[in-house]
Design a protein around this motif. Sequence first.
Motif, short mmCIF file in Angstrom:
data_model
loop_
_atom_site.label_atom_id
_atom_site.label_comp_id
_atom_site.label_asym_id
_atom_site.label_seq_id
_atom_site.Cartn_x
_atom_site.Cartn_y
_atom_site.Cartn_z
N ARG A 24 7.55 -14.19 -5.64
CA ARG A 24 8.94 -14.61 -5.55
C ARG A 24 9.83 -13.37 -5.50
O ARG A 24 9.42 -12.29 -5.89
CB ARG A 24 9.30 -15.47 -6.75
N SER A 27 10.41 -12.36 -10.17
CA SER A 27 9.44 -13.01 -11.05
C SER A 27 9.64 -12.48 -12.47
O SER A 27 10.51 -11.64 -12.72
CB SER A 27 8.01 -12.72 -10.58
N GLY A 85 12.15 -20.66 -2.87
CA GLY A 85 11.85 -19.83 -4.02
C GLY A 85 10.94 -18.65 -3.75
O GLY A 85 10.71 -17.83 -4.61
N SER A 86 10.40 -18.55 -2.55
CA SER A 86 9.49 -17.45 -2.27
C SER A 86 10.23 -16.32 -1.58
O SER A 86 11.40 -16.42 -1.25
CB SER A 86 8.35 -17.93 -1.38
N ALA A 87 9.52 -15.25 -1.36
CA ALA A 87 10.12 -14.09 -0.72
C ALA A 87 9.83 -14.04 0.77
O ALA A 87 9.91 -13.00 1.38
CB ALA A 87 9.60 -12.83 -1.38
#
Length: 117
Positions: A24, A27, A85-87
């Motif tokens: 993420r 984190s 929510g992720s990168a």
Amino acid sequence: MDAASELGPLRVAVSCAGVATPGRMLSRSGPLNLDAFARVVQVNLVGTFTVLRLAARRIAESWPVDGECGVLVATSSVAAYDAAGSARPPTPRPRAGGRPHPPRRPGTRPACRSAIR
């Protein structure tokens, strides 16, 4: 492109670039490493563009068959639609997977047409 052209005129190019950085943006251990994210953008966005631009030149140099020179295809995975929510970068894969988007203006060369699906 050179190796493919030795077999005959290039008519089809498929770009299947697709790497991802697990993690993420933020984190518990801190922010995602920027170098890891930059690699994803380099491979997915710049890699796809590089394949399309070099192949487009070779395809455009080909003599049309039935009024067509060839086709460019960029693929995507389901990950393009599940980035919450992720990168994952917001442009490389979702652009290729989100909707058809020709890499050039329609009508610039009637004998050659591109489609990304």
